[in-house]
Design a protein around this motif. Structure first.
Motif, mmCIF file in Angstrom:
data_model
loop_
_atom_site.group_PDB
_atom_site.id
_atom_site.type_symbol
_atom_site.label_atom_id
_atom_site.label_comp_id
_atom_site.label_asym_id
_atom_site.label_seq_id
_atom_site.Cartn_x
_atom_site.Cartn_y
_atom_site.Cartn_z
ATOM 1 N N ALA A 85 52.738 29.953 -2.595
ATOM 2 C CA ALA A 85 52.707 31.402 -2.762
ATOM 3 C C ALA A 85 52.467 31.742 -4.226
ATOM 4 O O ALA A 85 52.726 30.937 -5.130
ATOM 5 N N ALA A 86 51.969 32.939 -4.472
ATOM 6 C CA ALA A 86 51.751 33.379 -5.854
ATOM 7 C C ALA A 86 53.066 33.407 -6.627
ATOM 8 O O ALA A 86 53.119 33.084 -7.814
ATOM 9 N N LYS A 87 54.157 33.726 -5.922
ATOM 10 C CA LYS A 87 55.480 33.721 -6.531
ATOM 11 C C LYS A 87 56.477 33.182 -5.511
ATOM 12 O O LYS A 87 56.644 33.748 -4.435
ATOM 13 N N ALA A 88 57.130 32.080 -5.846
ATOM 14 C CA ALA A 88 58.089 31.470 -4.927
ATOM 15 C C ALA A 88 59.308 32.361 -4.768
ATOM 16 O O ALA A 88 59.799 32.954 -5.735
ATOM 17 N N VAL A 89 59.817 32.444 -3.531
ATOM 18 C CA VAL A 89 60.942 33.334 -3.265
ATOM 19 C C VAL A 89 62.203 32.577 -2.825
ATOM 20 O O VAL A 89 63.254 33.183 -2.699
ATOM 21 N N ASP A 90 62.089 31.268 -2.549
ATOM 22 C CA ASP A 90 63.275 30.517 -2.149
ATOM 23 C C ASP A 90 63.368 29.232 -2.953
ATOM 24 O O ASP A 90 62.475 28.894 -3.730
ATOM 25 N N ASP A 91 64.470 28.491 -2.784
ATOM 26 C CA ASP A 91 64.668 27.305 -3.605
ATOM 27 C C ASP A 91 63.666 26.208 -3.282
ATOM 28 O O ASP A 91 63.295 25.423 -4.147
ATOM 29 N N CYS A 92 63.189 26.151 -2.034
ATOM 30 C CA CYS A 92 62.175 25.154 -1.691
ATOM 31 C C CYS A 92 60.902 25.404 -2.496
ATOM 32 O O CYS A 92 60.365 24.498 -3.141
ATOM 33 N N GLY A 93 60.418 26.620 -2.484
ATOM 34 C CA GLY A 93 59.214 26.965 -3.233
ATOM 35 C C GLY A 93 59.415 26.897 -4.729
ATOM 36 O O GLY A 93 58.531 26.456 -5.467
ATOM 37 N N LYS A 94 60.580 27.298 -5.203
ATOM 38 C CA LYS A 94 60.844 27.273 -6.638
ATOM 39 C C LYS A 94 60.885 25.852 -7.183
ATOM 40 O O LYS A 94 60.616 25.628 -8.362
ATOM 41 N N ARG A 95 61.199 24.892 -6.320
ATOM 42 C CA ARG A 95 61.169 23.480 -6.723
ATOM 43 C C ARG A 95 59.793 22.861 -6.536
ATOM 44 O O ARG A 95 59.602 21.672 -6.779
ATOM 45 N N GLY A 96 58.853 23.656 -6.078
ATOM 46 C CA GLY A 96 57.473 23.190 -5.992
ATOM 47 C C GLY A 96 57.137 22.434 -4.724
ATOM 48 O O GLY A 96 56.127 21.723 -4.685
ATOM 49 N N ASN A 97 57.948 22.603 -3.675
ATOM 50 C CA ASN A 97 57.714 21.892 -2.428
ATOM 51 C C ASN A 97 57.079 22.801 -1.372
ATOM 52 O O ASN A 97 57.333 24.006 -1.345
ATOM 53 N N GLY A 98 56.290 22.186 -0.481
ATOM 54 C CA GLY A 98 55.684 22.948 0.586
ATOM 55 C C GLY A 98 56.627 23.155 1.755
ATOM 56 O O GLY A 98 56.889 24.279 2.180
ATOM 57 N N ILE A 99 57.156 22.059 2.316
ATOM 58 C CA ILE A 99 58.127 22.108 3.408
ATOM 59 C C ILE A 99 59.350 21.309 2.990
ATOM 60 O O ILE A 99 59.232 20.162 2.553
ATOM 61 N N CYS A 100 60.528 21.907 3.109
ATOM 62 C CA CYS A 100 61.784 21.224 2.809
ATOM 63 C C CYS A 100 62.587 21.090 4.099
ATOM 64 O O CYS A 100 62.770 22.065 4.829
ATOM 65 N N VAL A 101 63.035 19.878 4.377
ATOM 66 C CA VAL A 101 63.914 19.618 5.520
ATOM 67 C C VAL A 101 65.230 19.142 4.918
ATOM 68 O O VAL A 101 65.299 18.052 4.353
ATOM 69 N N SER A 102 66.279 19.954 5.039
ATOM 70 C CA SER A 102 67.451 19.737 4.192
ATOM 71 C C SER A 102 68.757 19.731 4.962
ATOM 72 O O SER A 102 69.121 20.718 5.624
ATOM 73 N N GLY A 103 69.476 18.605 4.831
ATOM 74 C CA GLY A 103 70.865 18.552 5.233
ATOM 75 C C GLY A 103 71.736 18.931 4.045
ATOM 76 O O GLY A 103 71.279 19.568 3.098
ATOM 77 N N THR A 104 72.996 18.521 4.104
ATOM 78 C CA THR A 104 73.924 18.822 3.022
ATOM 79 C C THR A 104 74.515 17.533 2.474
ATOM 80 O O THR A 104 74.265 16.444 2.982
ATOM 81 N N LYS A 105 75.352 17.651 1.473
ATOM 82 C CA LYS A 105 75.985 16.476 0.888
ATOM 83 C C LYS A 105 76.940 15.806 1.870
ATOM 84 O O LYS A 105 77.221 14.615 1.758
ATOM 85 N N THR A 106 77.438 16.547 2.831
ATOM 86 C CA THR A 106 78.432 16.007 3.759
ATOM 87 C C THR A 106 77.908 15.815 5.173
ATOM 88 O O THR A 106 78.563 15.152 5.990
ATOM 89 N N LYS A 107 76.728 16.360 5.487
ATOM 90 C CA LYS A 107 76.214 16.259 6.858
ATOM 91 C C LYS A 107 74.702 16.180 6.867
ATOM 92 O O LYS A 107 74.016 17.060 6.347
ATOM 93 N N ARG A 108 74.182 15.125 7.495
ATOM 94 C CA ARG A 108 72.730 14.998 7.618
ATOM 95 C C ARG A 108 72.186 15.940 8.683
ATOM 96 O O ARG A 108 72.825 16.189 9.701
ATOM 97 N N LEU A 109 70.979 16.430 8.440
ATOM 98 C CA LEU A 109 70.288 17.275 9.408
ATOM 99 C C LEU A 109 69.561 16.366 10.393
ATOM 100 O O LEU A 109 68.765 15.514 9.999
#
Length: 352
Positions: A85-109
């Motif tokens: 996007a011209a301007k990233a609006v979430d943490d996935c985009g702000k970190r420069g990633n296209g698709i983020c698949v994210s669990g947590t530190k305590t639980k895998r997705l």
């Protein structure tokens, strides 16, 4: 008798009715269809476990973050394109990633699938997975992403199949325990990289500080290095890896040195700081260069002093690799075995 039969039919109808009610629209798996101009993220956020988000052909300028277990994100092949996007609006985009698949530190997705789409031009990774279990990435094209095409950390039971990854700044497919801390190798519990095409990346495939990964049937060409299996001085050591039946050809692109590595060129399959791994049945040809890591299949003592021990290099077909088809820079006392390879030249001599 007739009354009993009627009573049985009525009870059966009631049972069927209760089953239909249990599978109500509120609980059934759904497909959420995204049309050009609509938001993929909005559909992903609305989806529940087990749902599919189907993205129709078009170019979508956004990043997408998946945090719902069992979700399938599917496009319509290379006609479904994600670009920044011209301007990233979430943490996935702000970190420069296209698709983020994210669990947590305590639980895998668990149980997420990403398939049949193209991610291109992102400043970090095309697809980035963190803390997942059972992730499947299939028939994805990742092209011209600045660091990695497809990448994961802290994950297990993953499957990367039939993807095409080109022109990544670092590795086309990058798997690691973690890049934020120094620690021993972790067990992926049989993660698989199967049947992918990797071209014109810095490194085709990197497996870093992991155990129990299988790399099979991939076509790896025109990178600076084909396959990099990397360990270090931490324990447990990287190992129990299988690299089998891959085509590793003419990985002769030049890549300048970095803080971590010398310049790369002409490296087929490189093991450094790896133990008890099996490199078998690969076709490794035409990898030629003058880097310390150049050659067909190379055992290289790592720059932090970690040795490669008890690895098996067997039944491979090698030719036209330089400085040699097989290169062993380790001590002969490390238990590495070179057997039944078809090749012409080795360093030291006698490995073919």
């Amino acid at each position: 008798m007739k009354k009993r039969h009627i009573a049985f039919l009525l009870s059966s109808v009631g049972l069927v009715g209760s089953c239909v009610a249990a599978a109500s629209p509120d609980t059934a798996q759904r497909t959420h269809t995204v049309h050009p101009g609509e938001s993929i993220q909005k559909a992903v956020d609305a989806a529940k476990a087990g749902d599919t988000v189907l993205v129709l052909p078009g170019t979508y300028h956004e990043s997408v973050k998946v945090t719902t277990a069992g979700l399938t994100l599917r496009g319509m092949g290379n006609t479904t394109v994600l670009e920044p996007a011209a301007k990233a609006v979430d943490d996935c985009g702000k970190r420069g990633n296209g698709i983020c698949v994210s669990g947590t530190k305590t639980k895998r997705l668990t149980g997420v699938t990403v398939s049949d789409l193209k991610v291109t031009g992102f400043s970090h990774a095309g697809v980035m997975a963190l803390a997942t279990d059972g992730l499947s990435v299939r028939r994805v094209t990742a092209e011209k992403n600045a660091v990695w095409g497809l990448a994961e950390e802290r994950s297990q039971h993953s499957a990367y199949r039939q993807n095409t990854v080109r022109s990544s700044g670092d590795a086309g497919i990058f798997l690691a325990n973690t890049i934020t801390a120094e620690q021993g190798a972790t067990d992926t519990k049989d993660t698989r990289i199967d049947g992918n095409r990797l071209q014109s990346n810095r490194i085709g495939i990197t497996v870093r500080r992991l155990r129990n990964v299988t790399v099979t049937g991939n076509d790896i060409s025109d990178n600076c290095m084909g396959v990099s299996l990397v360990g270090d001085e931490n324990k447990p050591k990287t190992g129990a890896l299988t690299v089998r039946g891959n085509r590793v050809v003419k990985n002769n692109k030049y890549c300048a040195k970095t803080k971590r590595l010398p310049f790369l060129q002409g490296s087929g399959i490189v093991l450094t700081g790896v133990e008890k791994s099996d490199i078998t049945g690969n076709v490794v040809t035409g990898n030629s260069g003058t880097s310390p890591l150049s050659g067909g299949i190379v055992l290289f003592k790592s720059f932090v002093g970690a040795s490669s021990d008890s690895n098996r290099v067997r039944d491979n077909s090698l030719r036209d690799n330089s400085p040699a088809d097989l290169v062993n820079q380790e001590s002969t006392q490390r238990g590495n075995a070179f057997t039944h390879n078809f090749c012409r030249a080795s360093k030291p001599a006698g490995l073919c």
